[in-house]
Design a protein around this motif. Structure first.
Motif, short mmCIF file in Angstrom:
data_model
loop_
_atom_site.label_atom_id
_atom_site.label_comp_id
_atom_site.label_asym_id
_atom_site.label_seq_id
_atom_site.Cartn_x
_atom_site.Cartn_y
_atom_site.Cartn_z
N GLU A 1 -7.56 -1.93 11.96
CA GLU A 1 -8.30 -0.70 11.66
C GLU A 1 -9.60 -1.03 10.94
O GLU A 1 -10.63 -0.38 11.18
CB GLU A 1 -7.44 0.24 10.82
N GLU A 2 -9.57 -2.03 10.03
CA GLU A 2 -10.79 -2.41 9.33
C GLU A 2 -11.81 -2.99 10.30
O GLU A 2 -13.02 -2.72 10.19
CB GLU A 2 -10.46 -3.45 8.25
N ARG A 3 -11.34 -3.78 11.27
CA ARG A 3 -12.26 -4.32 12.27
C ARG A 3 -12.80 -3.21 13.16
O ARG A 3 -13.98 -3.22 13.53
CB ARG A 3 -11.54 -5.35 13.12
N GLU A 4 -11.92 -2.27 13.48
CA GLU A 4 -12.34 -1.18 14.36
C GLU A 4 -13.41 -0.33 13.70
O GLU A 4 -14.33 0.16 14.36
CB GLU A 4 -11.12 -0.33 14.71
N LYS A 5 -13.30 -0.17 12.35
CA LYS A 5 -14.28 0.64 11.64
C LYS A 5 -15.68 0.06 11.78
O LYS A 5 -16.67 0.78 11.71
CB LYS A 5 -13.91 0.73 10.16
N LEU A 6 -15.75 -1.25 11.96
CA LEU A 6 -17.05 -1.90 12.04
C LEU A 6 -17.82 -1.50 13.28
O LEU A 6 -19.04 -1.64 13.33
CB LEU A 6 -16.87 -3.43 12.00
N GLU B 1 0.12 -4.91 7.74
CA GLU B 1 -1.10 -5.63 7.38
C GLU B 1 -1.96 -5.90 8.60
O GLU B 1 -3.19 -5.80 8.55
CB GLU B 1 -0.75 -6.95 6.68
N LYS C 1 -3.59 -2.67 9.53
CA LYS C 1 -4.67 -2.39 8.60
C LYS C 1 -5.88 -3.26 8.91
O LYS C 1 -7.02 -2.80 8.88
CB LYS C 1 -4.19 -2.64 7.17
N GLU C 2 -5.63 -4.54 9.21
CA GLU C 2 -6.71 -5.46 9.55
C GLU C 2 -7.42 -5.01 10.82
O GLU C 2 -8.65 -5.06 10.91
CB GLU C 2 -6.14 -6.86 9.73
N ASN D 1 0.81 -1.19 0.00
CA ASN D 1 0.00 0.00 0.00
C ASN D 1 0.85 1.26 0.00
O ASN D 1 2.07 1.22 0.08
CB ASN D 1 -0.97 0.01 1.20
#
Length: 281
Positions: free
Chosen positions: A123-128, A117, A120-121, A2
């Motif tokens: 942060e993606e879970r946290e966004k949920l 990674e 990032k993973e 990224n």
């Protein structure tokens, strides 16, 4: 890879180049320059750059190439030129430093990429479970997660709760008239009015454009209807500040209500509240 990882690779590369340039200055101002060691050190830095940016395999291949050249030089100096007559540990040092340097630099890049990674993973879970950035309410995932928790709590303790389905019927027209920023301002005022007319324990969510939801713990259907009427009065007309001006905006709001019934899941109770909103006039 990224954009952030590319940026960090560039920073690391620039750091090593700066280190190399610094050594050039030091060696060039010294009277006792060992030119071979200078070349070997430069090759080591270059090899680490290759390994960090292209991977351990590429770094080790480059190491073998450099070791072959350096080994050939040593053999030529011993056999042909006869300039090397005694053993020195620095020869061994340089022979092993290239694969070690390549391995360390490549491992650093691989480990750093792995950590990036993982971050990032995470942060993606946290966004949920983060709140909606416009209203401050739960986003759809957070809202329905809380709704599921409320169902389990009601089943466990034999309690009840209700939910409200709030449909901003004319949300598309509002967005067309006032634009995206204006619509967000309207949503913020709507959210503020909902906060004023509900309890702090009530769970609010922005489900999609034009749809909000409220979970009312320990609330039967009659009490939910009272909250519904309060919200109708509060949201019939709102005052929104746009471009430094205060505007009075009439909203078309439909609110549906549903009380939890034993055996229902999140989808069933939500659909019942949604269907109820169709008959709200």
């Amino acid at each position: 890879m990224n954009r952030n990882l590319l940026k960090d690779n560039l920073i690391f590369s620039l750091l090593l180049i700066f280190w190399l340039l610094t050594l050039i200055v030091i060696f060039s101002t010294s009277y006792n320059v060992n030119f071979i060691n200078y070349l070997l050190f430069s090759a080591l830095i270059l090899n680490m750059l290759i390994s960090y940016n292209l991977g351990i395999t590429s770094g080790l291949i480059a190491s073998l190439f450099i070791i072959f050249i350096y080994g050939s030089y040593l053999l030529y100096s011993i056999i042909v030129l006869n300039t090397i007559t005694e053993f020195k540990w620095e020869y061994v040092f340089w022979l092993i430093s290239f694969p070690i340097g390549a391995f360390l630099a490549g491992s650093l890049e691989r480990e750093y990429g792995f950590l990036k990674e993982k971050i990032k993973e995470f942060e993606e879970r946290e966004k949920l479970v983060l709140l909606d950035d416009v209203t401050g309410f739960y986003n759809p995932f957070g809202f329905f997660q809380r709704l599921e928790e409320e169902i389990k709590r009601a089943q466990r303790y034999k309690e009840t709760f209700s939910i409200l389905y709030i449909n901003i019927v004319d949300w598309k027209e509002l967005k067309n008239i006032y634009g995206e920023d204006g619509y967000k301002s309207i949503l913020k005022v709507i959210a503020n009015e909902i906060l004023k007319n509900t309890r702090t324990t009530d769970i609010k969510g922005r489900i999609e454009d034009g749809v909000l939801g409220i979970i009312l713990p320990d609330t039967d259907i009659n009490s939910a209807k009272i909250v519904k009427e309060k919200l109708h009065r509060a949201l019939d007309k709102i005052i929104v500040e746009m471009g430094g001006k205060r505007r009075v905006i009439s909203l078309k709001i439909k609110i549906g209500e549903a009380e939890f019934q034993e055996g229902e899941d999140t989808l069933i109770i939500w659909e019942r509240a949604k269907d109820s909103s169709k008959y709200d006039v």
